[in-house]
Design a protein around this motif. Sequence first.
Motif, PDB file in Angstrom:
ATOM      1  N   ARG A  63      43.455  -2.051 -70.385  1.00 12.03           N
ATOM      2  CA  ARG A  63      44.860  -2.038 -69.653  1.00 12.03           C
ATOM      3  C   ARG A  63      45.480  -2.395 -71.351  1.00 12.03           C
ATOM      4  O   ARG A  63      46.777  -2.063 -70.858  1.00 12.03           O
ATOM      5  N   GLU A  72      37.490  -3.292 -71.753  1.00  9.45           N
ATOM      6  CA  GLU A  72      38.359  -3.312 -70.676  1.00  9.45           C
ATOM      7  C   GLU A  72      39.422  -3.789 -71.572  1.00  9.45           C
ATOM      8  O   GLU A  72      40.783  -3.810 -70.448  1.00  9.45           O
ATOM      9  N   MET A 128      41.594 -12.011 -66.878  1.00  2.93           N
ATOM     10  CA  MET A 128      41.923 -10.908 -68.356  1.00  2.93           C
ATOM     11  C   MET A 128      43.686 -10.787 -68.694  1.00  2.93           C
ATOM     12  O   MET A 128      43.710 -10.986 -69.467  1.00  2.93           O
ATOM     13  N   ASP A 129      44.177 -11.109 -67.370  1.00  7.55           N
ATOM     14  CA  ASP A 129      46.040 -11.160 -67.343  1.00  7.55           C
ATOM     15  C   ASP A 129      45.887 -12.145 -68.820  1.00  7.55           C
ATOM     16  O   ASP A 129      46.818 -12.175 -69.970  1.00  7.55           O
ATOM     17  N   LYS A 167      34.245  -8.459 -64.201  1.00  7.90           N
ATOM     18  CA  LYS A 167      35.234  -8.702 -62.926  1.00  7.90           C
ATOM     19  C   LYS A 167      36.656  -8.960 -62.889  1.00  7.90           C
ATOM     20  O   LYS A 167      37.253  -8.870 -61.664  1.00  7.90           O
ATOM     21  N   GLY A 168      37.266  -9.040 -63.867  1.00  2.00           N
ATOM     22  CA  GLY A 168      38.901  -9.080 -64.369  1.00  2.00           C
ATOM     23  C   GLY A 168      39.029 -10.555 -64.926  1.00  2.00           C
ATOM     24  O   GLY A 168      39.829 -11.311 -64.713  1.00  2.00           O
TER      25      GLY A 168
END
Length: 300
Positions: free
Chosen positions: A124, A120, A274-275, A270-271
């Motif tokens: 990105r 994931e 992650m940022d 789910k994210g």
Amino acid sequence: MCTTCGCGSGDTKIEGEAHAGEHRHADGTVHRHEHDHGHAHAHDHEHAHGPGCGHDHAHHDGHAHAPGLSPARMVQIEQDILAKNDQHARFNREFLAERGIFAVNLVSSPGSGKTTLLTESIKRLLPALPVTVIEGDQQTTHDAERIRATGARALQINTGKGCHLDASMVERALERLQPPAESVLFIENVGNLVCPAAFDLGEAHKVVVLSVTEGEDKPLKYPDMFRAATLMLLNKVDLLPYLTFDVARCIEYARRVNPAIEVMQVSATKGDGMDAWLAWVRLHAVTARHARVPSKVVTE
């Protein structure tokens, strides 16, 4: 057999290598290794505690033993193994610094979600930031195939009976993989919270992944790993409503053994978080690029 942890050795396989113990150069010539790779072998008759890896590296306390070996001799063997590993790690670090490559050693116990987190993350980061991956598992190329499905280049190292990557393995993989300059290299280590803590691979940082489906006391049970890590990613936080995992206690335990450790809470599926994690990667990638050390130019 590795006298540092007792795991097997001598059957490491790296994708694309002509033969175990050999690697092929770009010009087609083959270099044959002596199969040390930071390990002592069975013919040395200097075995460690056994074939398992359920004990830590604290042989210095005199409790570790092996038939025919004194504790002092075992300590000396372990020191020699790690010193040899560190030589390879220095070479890897120079290789990466010359190219401005930011390298991360991802470590965890099995089942933490490390590979999903990695896939994931790569989705990105690409294509703005080139990414290559060295995958470590005892058997199969499943994880490398998952990585390649994201569009990133990956190379699988199968350690056989070994329970960790060492710097010599990574050196051989780097030669084959040739990651591009000013990129990110992820090294996904074998799932194990014990042995990888002792082996420097030449990375800039160790990042330990701990899932909330594990016990919050893992940092206390495996302090060497959490002490060696710069960052702890607390993964699968989307499952917290269904668990009794105490996040605050886990973080307190991690900082008890390593007061400087950074902590981020993430959910790879789910994210969540992650940022922040990817911002950390990008920031260090920029730092590595700016700190790039040009290779020495030989003039006649």
